[in-house]
Design a protein around this motif. Structure first.
Motif, PDB file in Angstrom:
ATOM      1  N   ALA A  14       8.095 -36.343  -4.825  1.00 18.30           N
ATOM      2  CA  ALA A  14       8.774 -35.107  -4.570  1.00 18.30           C
ATOM      3  C   ALA A  14       7.804 -33.876  -4.965  1.00 18.30           C
ATOM      4  CB  ALA A  14       9.873 -35.511  -4.834  1.00 18.30           C
ATOM      5  N   ARG A  15       6.918 -34.306  -5.826  1.00 26.94           N
ATOM      6  CA  ARG A  15       6.485 -33.594  -7.168  1.00 26.94           C
ATOM      7  C   ARG A  15       5.173 -33.423  -5.720  1.00 26.94           C
ATOM      8  NH1 ARG A  15       2.204 -31.548  -8.498  1.00 26.94           N
ATOM      9  NH2 ARG A  15       1.726 -29.988 -10.588  1.00 26.94           N
ATOM     10  N   MET A  16       4.679 -34.247  -5.628  1.00 26.81           N
ATOM     11  CA  MET A  16       2.995 -34.628  -4.614  1.00 26.81           C
ATOM     12  C   MET A  16       3.490 -33.428  -3.638  1.00 26.81           C
ATOM     13  SD  MET A  16       1.405 -38.181  -5.326  1.00 26.81           S
ATOM     14  CE  MET A  16       2.956 -38.878  -4.147  1.00 26.81           C
ATOM     15  N   GLY A  17       4.256 -34.019  -2.746  1.00 27.23           N
ATOM     16  CA  GLY A  17       5.087 -32.675  -1.509  1.00 27.23           C
ATOM     17  C   GLY A  17       5.427 -31.439  -1.814  1.00 27.23           C
ATOM     18  N   ALA A  18       5.863 -30.834  -2.736  1.00 25.64           N
ATOM     19  CA  ALA A  18       5.864 -29.236  -2.990  1.00 25.64           C
ATOM     20  C   ALA A  18       4.985 -28.731  -3.685  1.00 25.64           C
ATOM     21  CB  ALA A  18       7.286 -29.789  -4.096  1.00 25.64           C
ATOM     22  N   HIS A  19       3.908 -29.896  -3.763  1.00 26.65           N
ATOM     23  CA  HIS A  19       1.777 -29.034  -3.940  1.00 26.65           C
ATOM     24  C   HIS A  19       1.323 -28.925  -2.671  1.00 26.65           C
ATOM     25  CE1 HIS A  19      -1.657 -28.428  -5.492  1.00 26.65           C
ATOM     26  NE2 HIS A  19      -1.988 -29.135  -5.306  1.00 26.65           N
ATOM     27  N   MET A  20       1.778 -29.681  -1.738  1.00 28.74           N
ATOM     28  CA  MET A  20       1.191 -30.006  -0.415  1.00 28.74           C
ATOM     29  C   MET A  20       2.002 -28.269   0.761  1.00 28.74           C
ATOM     30  SD  MET A  20      -1.363 -31.668   0.078  1.00 28.74           S
ATOM     31  CE  MET A  20      -1.612 -32.198   1.350  1.00 28.74           C
ATOM     32  N   VAL A  21       3.049 -27.931   0.051  1.00 30.86           N
ATOM     33  CA  VAL A  21       3.529 -27.066   0.856  1.00 30.86           C
ATOM     34  C   VAL A  21       2.868 -25.738   0.255  1.00 30.86           C
ATOM     35  CG1 VAL A  21       5.521 -25.742   0.622  1.00 30.86           C
ATOM     36  CG2 VAL A  21       6.231 -28.027   1.129  1.00 30.86           C
ATOM     37  N   LEU A  22       2.535 -25.603  -0.733  1.00 30.45           N
ATOM     38  CA  LEU A  22       2.217 -24.907  -1.046  1.00 30.45           C
ATOM     39  C   LEU A  22       0.728 -24.074  -0.465  1.00 30.45           C
ATOM     40  CD1 LEU A  22       3.963 -23.216  -4.403  1.00 30.45           C
ATOM     41  CD2 LEU A  22       4.700 -22.981  -2.727  1.00 30.45           C
ATOM     42  N   THR A  23      -0.052 -25.700  -1.000  1.00 27.54           N
ATOM     43  CA  THR A  23      -2.084 -25.495  -1.090  1.00 27.54           C
ATOM     44  C   THR A  23      -1.755 -25.206   0.642  1.00 27.54           C
ATOM     45  OG1 THR A  23      -1.501 -27.647  -1.039  1.00 27.54           O
ATOM     46  CG2 THR A  23      -2.336 -26.397  -3.318  1.00 27.54           C
ATOM     47  N   ARG A  24      -0.271 -25.799   1.382  1.00 26.87           N
ATOM     48  CA  ARG A  24      -1.500 -25.865   2.948  1.00 26.87           C
ATOM     49  C   ARG A  24      -0.128 -25.374   3.666  1.00 26.87           C
ATOM     50  NH1 ARG A  24      -4.001 -30.730   4.199  1.00 26.87           N
ATOM     51  NH2 ARG A  24      -4.006 -30.174   5.775  1.00 26.87           N
ATOM     52  N   GLY A  25       0.550 -24.618   2.926  1.00 30.22           N
ATOM     53  CA  GLY A  25       1.601 -24.057   4.271  1.00 30.22           C
ATOM     54  C   GLY A  25       2.105 -24.207   5.792  1.00 30.22           C
ATOM     55  N   GLN A  26       2.247 -23.525   6.456  1.00 27.93           N
ATOM     56  CA  GLN A  26       2.836 -23.311   7.502  1.00 27.93           C
ATOM     57  C   GLN A  26       1.985 -25.007   8.484  1.00 27.93           C
ATOM     58  OE1 GLN A  26       1.697 -21.566  10.298  1.00 27.93           O
ATOM     59  NE2 GLN A  26       3.326 -21.563  11.836  1.00 27.93           N
ATOM     60  N   LYS A  27       0.751 -25.112   8.394  1.00 26.59           N
ATOM     61  CA  LYS A  27      -0.148 -25.607   8.540  1.00 26.59           C
ATOM     62  C   LYS A  27      -0.066 -27.000   8.504  1.00 26.59           C
ATOM     63  CE  LYS A  27      -4.372 -22.879   9.213  1.00 26.59           C
ATOM     64  NZ  LYS A  27      -5.723 -22.482   8.817  1.00 26.59           N
TER      65      LYS A  27
END
Length: 266
Positions: free
Chosen positions: A219-232
């Motif tokens: 989840a920590r890795m996924g949360a980082h991806m949400v904020l760095t990659r966002g909507q795409k």
């Protein structure tokens, strides 16, 4: 759990399943599609599997929520009412599910989930930017917190997608911001349900704690991806997860009929 032995190899497999599920769940929801079948596959009875899944999913949703809060993506002060109503809804749902049959909801759910996927697929500009809010704090809390929280406590699959959709359509949040807030509500409803499962003695702690650690890391890795990659990243993930979840739920509900149809025509 009579006769079941969980050795290091089996626990290791469940750990990595939970880690991958936590990664997927923090972005688009649907991690339970991996963890619940995995628990059932190793011989955990259904009631214990659901309870143990709630324990490990609490770890993932807490990890993602903490990351979002620390990065300033979520302001808890503005979400107190929604969080409280989510907790109340999830507890009521978890109580009622022990005394009611969820068959009707089980039949309707694939249509609801695929509807979310199609909605995101056909509205490419949805959630790109913040928009005007449509509901005030109390009505939004009742809809997104109380109702979806009740659903998560009562049944569960796809709750993260329902939370995110509510934030996008009713609060006007962009998709990354909606996903971050949705994870906080997901943690709340998971925690409310988990408390009741613990009281009922359904949780298998050895497996649950091992999977919880995996969930936290994923989840920590996924949360980082949400904020760095966002909507795409989030949009295609929601569409794919919604499709897979719908197929899985349809097969769970109508597996025998589907097999008979395939045998007849192929």
């Amino acid at each position: 759990m009579d006769g079941l032995v969980f050795g290091p190899e089996l626990l290791g497999i469940l750990f990595f399943v939970a880690m991958f599920a936590g990664f997927i769940d923090s972005i688009a929801g649907g991690g339970g599609l991996l963890t619940v079948p995995a628990l059932l596959a190793v011989g955990v009875p259904p009631a214990q599997a659901l309870a143990t899944n709630k324990l490990q999913s609490v770890g993932g949703s807490f990890s993602a929520s903490l990351y979002f809060i620390r990065r300033g993506a979520v302001d808890l002060n503005t979400q107190k009412l929604t969080i409280f109503l989510t907790l109340v809804g999830s507890v009521i749902g978890a109580i009622l599910v022990q005394h009611m049959r969820a068959d009707l909801l089980r039949q309707m759910l694939p249509l609801l989930v695929i509807g979310i996927g199609i909605y995101f697929l056909l509205t490419p500009r949805l959630g790109v930017n913040d928009r005007q809010r449509r509901l005030g704090a109390l009505p939004f809390g009742l809809v997104a917190g109380g109702c979806v929280g009740f659903y998560d406590g009562f049944f569960g699959p796809g709750a993260g997608s329902f939370y995110a959709l509510a934030y996008v359509t009713l609060c006007g949040f962009n998709l990354a911001k909606a996903t971050a807030h949705a994870k906080v509500l997901n943690f709340t409803s998971n925690l409310g349900s988990l408390v009741l499962f613990i009281i009922g003695g359904k949780v298998i702690w050895t497996i649950g704690l091992v999977m919880l650690v995996g969930q936290v890391l994923g989840a920590r890795m996924g949360a980082h991806m949400v904020l760095t990659r966002g909507q795409k990243l989030i949009r295609p993930m929601i569409v794919v997860v919604s499709l897979v979840m719908s197929c899985k739920l349809l097969y769970d509900n109508h597996g025998t009929e589907i097999q008979q149809w395939l045998a007849l025509y192929f």
